[in-house]
Design an enzyme around this catalytic site. Structure first.
Site, mmCIF file in Angstrom:
data_model
loop_
_atom_site.group_PDB
_atom_site.id
_atom_site.type_symbol
_atom_site.label_atom_id
_atom_site.label_comp_id
_atom_site.label_asym_id
_atom_site.label_seq_id
_atom_site.Cartn_x
_atom_site.Cartn_y
_atom_site.Cartn_z
ATOM 1 N N HIS A 192 10.034 -10.245 5.927
ATOM 2 C CA HIS A 192 11.487 -10.333 5.729
ATOM 3 C C HIS A 192 11.814 -11.700 5.155
ATOM 4 O O HIS A 192 12.608 -12.463 5.718
ATOM 5 C CB HIS A 192 12.217 -10.088 7.041
ATOM 6 C CG HIS A 192 12.190 -8.654 7.476
ATOM 7 N ND1 HIS A 192 13.101 -7.725 7.050
ATOM 8 C CD2 HIS A 192 11.324 -7.993 8.286
ATOM 9 C CE1 HIS A 192 12.822 -6.551 7.591
ATOM 10 N NE2 HIS A 192 11.743 -6.678 8.332
ATOM 11 N N ASN A 216 7.450 -4.770 1.222
ATOM 12 C CA ASN A 216 8.754 -4.317 1.685
ATOM 13 C C ASN A 216 9.491 -5.460 2.355
ATOM 14 O O ASN A 216 8.910 -6.207 3.143
ATOM 15 C CB ASN A 216 8.610 -3.150 2.663
ATOM 16 C CG ASN A 216 8.017 -1.919 1.998
ATOM 17 O OD1 ASN A 216 6.951 -1.463 2.363
ATOM 18 N ND2 ASN A 216 8.695 -1.379 1.007
ATOM 19 N N ARG A 224 5.726 -14.532 -13.371
ATOM 20 C CA ARG A 224 5.894 -15.989 -13.361
ATOM 21 C C ARG A 224 6.179 -16.528 -11.966
ATOM 22 O O ARG A 224 5.977 -17.720 -11.717
ATOM 23 C CB ARG A 224 7.021 -16.389 -14.322
ATOM 24 C CG ARG A 224 6.639 -16.292 -15.798
ATOM 25 C CD ARG A 224 7.684 -16.935 -16.696
ATOM 26 N NE ARG A 224 8.966 -16.231 -16.624
ATOM 27 C CZ ARG A 224 9.288 -15.188 -17.389
ATOM 28 N NH1 ARG A 224 8.414 -14.715 -18.267
ATOM 29 N NH2 ARG A 224 10.470 -14.616 -17.285
ATOM 30 N N ASP A 245 3.435 5.946 3.759
ATOM 31 C CA ASP A 245 4.184 7.182 3.988
ATOM 32 C C ASP A 245 4.712 7.814 2.713
ATOM 33 O O ASP A 245 5.389 8.847 2.754
ATOM 34 C CB ASP A 245 5.342 6.937 4.959
ATOM 35 C CG ASP A 245 6.382 5.946 4.426
ATOM 36 O OD1 ASP A 245 6.124 5.315 3.379
ATOM 37 O OD2 ASP A 245 7.443 5.805 5.061
ATOM 38 N N GLY A 246 4.420 7.208 1.559
ATOM 39 C CA GLY A 246 4.928 7.733 0.311
ATOM 40 C C GLY A 246 6.370 7.371 0.039
ATOM 41 O O GLY A 246 6.910 7.739 -1.001
ATOM 42 N N ASP A 269 5.835 1.469 11.501
ATOM 43 C CA ASP A 269 7.202 0.948 11.516
ATOM 44 C C ASP A 269 8.161 2.063 11.926
ATOM 45 O O ASP A 269 9.310 2.121 11.476
ATOM 46 C CB ASP A 269 7.577 0.375 10.146
ATOM 47 C CG ASP A 269 8.822 -0.503 10.186
ATOM 48 O OD1 ASP A 269 9.229 -0.919 11.291
ATOM 49 O OD2 ASP A 269 9.403 -0.754 9.114
ATOM 50 N N ALA A 304 15.175 2.092 6.531
ATOM 51 C CA ALA A 304 15.341 1.603 7.911
ATOM 52 C C ALA A 304 14.175 2.106 8.754
ATOM 53 O O ALA A 304 14.320 3.009 9.576
ATOM 54 C CB ALA A 304 16.667 2.060 8.491
ATOM 55 N N GLY A 305 13.021 1.509 8.544
ATOM 56 C CA GLY A 305 11.842 1.981 9.261
ATOM 57 C C GLY A 305 11.371 3.304 8.690
ATOM 58 O O GLY A 305 11.658 3.654 7.540
#
Length: 379
Positions: A192, A216, A224, A245-246, A269, A304-305
């Site tokens: 994050h 993510n 660059r 998970d695709g 997650d 969201a997860g």
């Protein structure tokens, strides 16, 4: 107690894939393993199956309609562990999303009891020390800089059970916080974050050894300005979380991470909707809509997860990313064990706890064993 002998078409060990192979379990532990014909008639035989260590989920928020951030996190944890065990996960961490320090302190104290009882392997703090610009599904108003007092407060509440902390190193005091976190014996994970390549390298030098769901909720890779992902993936001392998970990553990136110098760690997650119905859920005070296999914030559509389970991650990695089965299994077993310093699980090896999963020819879970006890797999 008499030993249990299990035979399978394949047995995945740290050193090799035994084809065919067998494992003997005695008093909840692996007493022997070998290749070829088993030494006696097996008690359980899987002529088309693969016998692997039980999966280890180092980053999971919930499942079965429950979340570790619930008002009663200890009760939720028992339910979450049970539903994911049906999908082959025999060891899991409790990941907490950003909340007030008071809420996190209470949740950590409650979950610490379950870690000490062996229900959970540890606690993962995913927040509150995250970038507001890469916060994903975290409440912006509850994010904070990593001051030493708040770190001490939560780490001490955990009584040594906080095993991993995600942190954005660009925050004021971020590098010092990494040293403070690792001083408690926990893994510091870069995530994050809007850190650039050089700062991510500084975070690794300060003691960070993991990347939270790499690619993510972090600064993008650019030719660059390569950002944190490249810094993490080029370092063989780093463990890189992968949500296979695709939805979170293109299969080619799953394959890229698995082939990088870093060690891939499959994580789910997963939020409360995993192994539950689709609909609307709460995640750390944010409204999440789960539909068509995806969990997204109602407010802005951000991911969201997930609703992933680790068996599904292994199948996705093999079928869509082209990763060999043994490598995919190790990314869900021995690599997370090594990342977290778990020495009793994650491998089929004499003397270790008998946590096992049997995958059928379609890679669906056929049987699950934890500490020598069989459990009913998901139907």
């Amino acid at each position: 107690m008499s030993p249990t002998l299990i035979s399978a078409a394949r047995v995945i060990t740290p050193e090799a894939v035994l084809e065919p192979g067998w494992v003997e379990v005695r008093s909840g532990r692996i007493s022997a393993a070998g290749s070829g014909t088993p030494p006696r008639e097996p008690d359980a035989s899987y002529p088309d199956g693969t016998l692997a260590p039980g999966f280890i989920d180092a980053h999971i928020h919930g499942g079965g309609g429950f979340s570790f951030n619930d008002a009663d996190p200890a009760a939720a944890a028992v339910r979450i562990a049970a539903v994911h065990r049906e999908h082959g996960t025999t060891t899991l961490m409790a990941s907490l999303v950003t909340a007030s320090l008071e809420h996190l302190e209470a949740a950590v104290a409650a979950l610490a009891d379950l870690v000490e009882e062996g229900v959970l392997a540890g606690i993962h703090l995913e927040g509150p020390w995250l970038s507001p610009y890469h916060r994903g599904a975290h409440t912006k108003s509850l994010l904070r800089t990593p001051d030493p007092a708040s770190i001490d407060r939560l780490m001490l509440a955990g009584r040594g059970t906080i095993k991993m902390v995600t942190i954005a190193p660009e925050l004021e005091g971020g590098l010092a916080a990494i040293r403070q976190i690792t001083g408690y014996g926990a893994v510091a994970a870069v995530g994050h974050t809007g850190a650039d390549y050089d700062l991510a390298r500084q975070a690794i030098a300060a003691g960070a050894t993991a990347g939270t769901h790499v690619f993510n909720a972090m600064r993008s890779l650019h030719h660059r300005e390569p950002g944190p992902a490249l810094a993490l993936l080029e370092d063989p001392a780093v463990f890189a979380e992968v949500i296979a998970d695709g939805v979170h990553l293109h299969p080619s990136l799953v394959r890229f991470i698995a082939g990088s110098p870093a060690r891939a760690v499959f994580v789910t997650d997963a939020m409360a909707a995993a192994c539950a119905h689709e609909g609307t859920y709460d995640l750390g005070g944010l409204e999440v809509r789960v539909a068509d296999g995806e969990a997204r914030l109602v407010s802005n559509g951000a991911i969201a997860g997930s609703i992933l389970t680790l068996d599904a991650a292994v199948r996705h990695a093999v079928r869509h990313a082209g990763i060999p089965l043994a490598d995919a299994v190790r990314a869900a077993t021995q690599n997370p064990a090594d990342m977290l310093g778990l020495t009793d699980v994650g491998r089929i090896r004499q003397g270790l706890r008998a946590d096992l999963v049997v995958l059928g020819g379609d890679l669906e879970v056929a049987a699950v064993m934890k500490a020598g006890e069989w459990f009913q797999p998901a139907s």
